[in-house]
Design a protein around this motif. Structure first.
Motif: not given
Ligand SMILES: [Zn+2]
Ligand SMILES: [Zn+2]
Length: 256
Positions: A168-177
């Motif tokens: 999140l710090d890097l600006g990324f999104y997290l996707s969940f399955t």
């Protein structure tokens, strides 16, 4: 309406059946599907691009799974770079590091991941990252090679709270399955609880990781609603709000 942000519907599991799979997704409220290339062999990329050309609500990504990094040389990189210019190719990936299965040597995975990061930067596309048991190495590579501004998603996130916040710090999104629907996934649901909804995507990773209540059968994009409903329950908000926000997140990240 939901978006399945990561599915391999171009795979042989759906041969002759793709139109029906997409229709079932539509009927279940899944407006858009991202067909992710790079799982299997090179043809998974051209097949994803062909599906995107054939179906209005399908987009494609091109890359190569870290399992198969050992098969990626200059010819493959050149062919994939060329595919990025096709209409409806919206990201580079999947790519990344998988230090759990180790189907390719670590140094080869790192070399190829770095090359895909460079491809994403050169083509101004976001990146779809697969990471397992390599969060420290992946965050460091995204920071160093990514130049601090590369947009992307960590797909099928199954890591801990520290890894989540590093991404999140890097600006990324997290996707969940569908993994978050599994009975023993309480630690992961706890991570979901803490990640801001503005940074969450939902996916099926079809044909794998089928959510409860269909666990054990082949997965398909229509089932992404079970992932969204689980997030709604965990966060204590309406499923409609999860759909609205995750769809907005996909559109922001992939510029569709
Ligand atoms: Zn993956
Ligand atoms: Zn995948």
């Amino acid at each position: 309406m939901l978006i399945d942000s990561h599915a391999h519907i171009q795979g042989k599991e759906y041969a002759g059946e793709v139109a029906a799979v997409i229709a079932r997704a539509r009927a279940a409220g899944v407006e858009t599907i991202i067909a992710v290339g790079g799982a299997g062999d090179m043809s998974s990329n051209s097949d994803a691009v062909a599906l995107a050309a054939r179906f209005e609500n399908v987009y494609a990504t091109v890359g190569m799974h870290p399992h198969d990094a050992k098969d990626v040389g200059n010819d493959e990189l050149r062919a994939l770079r060329e595919l990025t210019s096709q209409p409806k190719v919206i990201a580079v990936g999947e790519t990344g590091l998988d230090f759990y299965y180790n189907h390719s040597p670590h140094d080869v995975q790192r070399r190829v991941f770095a090359q895909f990061i460079q491809m994403a930067r050169a083509t101004d596309l976001p990146i779809v990252v697969h990471e397992r048991d390599a969060a420290t190495q992946a965050t460091e590579m995204l920071r160093v090679e990514g130049g601090g501004s590369l947009p992307g998603v960590i797909h099928c996130f199954t890591g801990n709270y520290d890894a989540a916040f590093a991404y999140l710090d890097l600006g990324f999104y997290l996707s969940f399955t569908g993994i978050i629907t599994f009975k023993n996934a309480e630690p992961l649901r706890d991570v979901v609880r803490k990640v801001p909804l503005e940074r969450i995507l939902v996916e099926t990773d079809s044909p794998y990781l089928t959510p409860v209540p269909h666990r054990g059968k082949r997965n398909e994009p229509a089932y992404v609603r079970f992932v969204a409903e689980t997030i709604a329950k965990v966060k204590g908000v309406e499923p409609a709000e999860i759909a609205r926000q995750t769809t907005a997140n996909v559109k922001t990240l992939f510029r569709i």
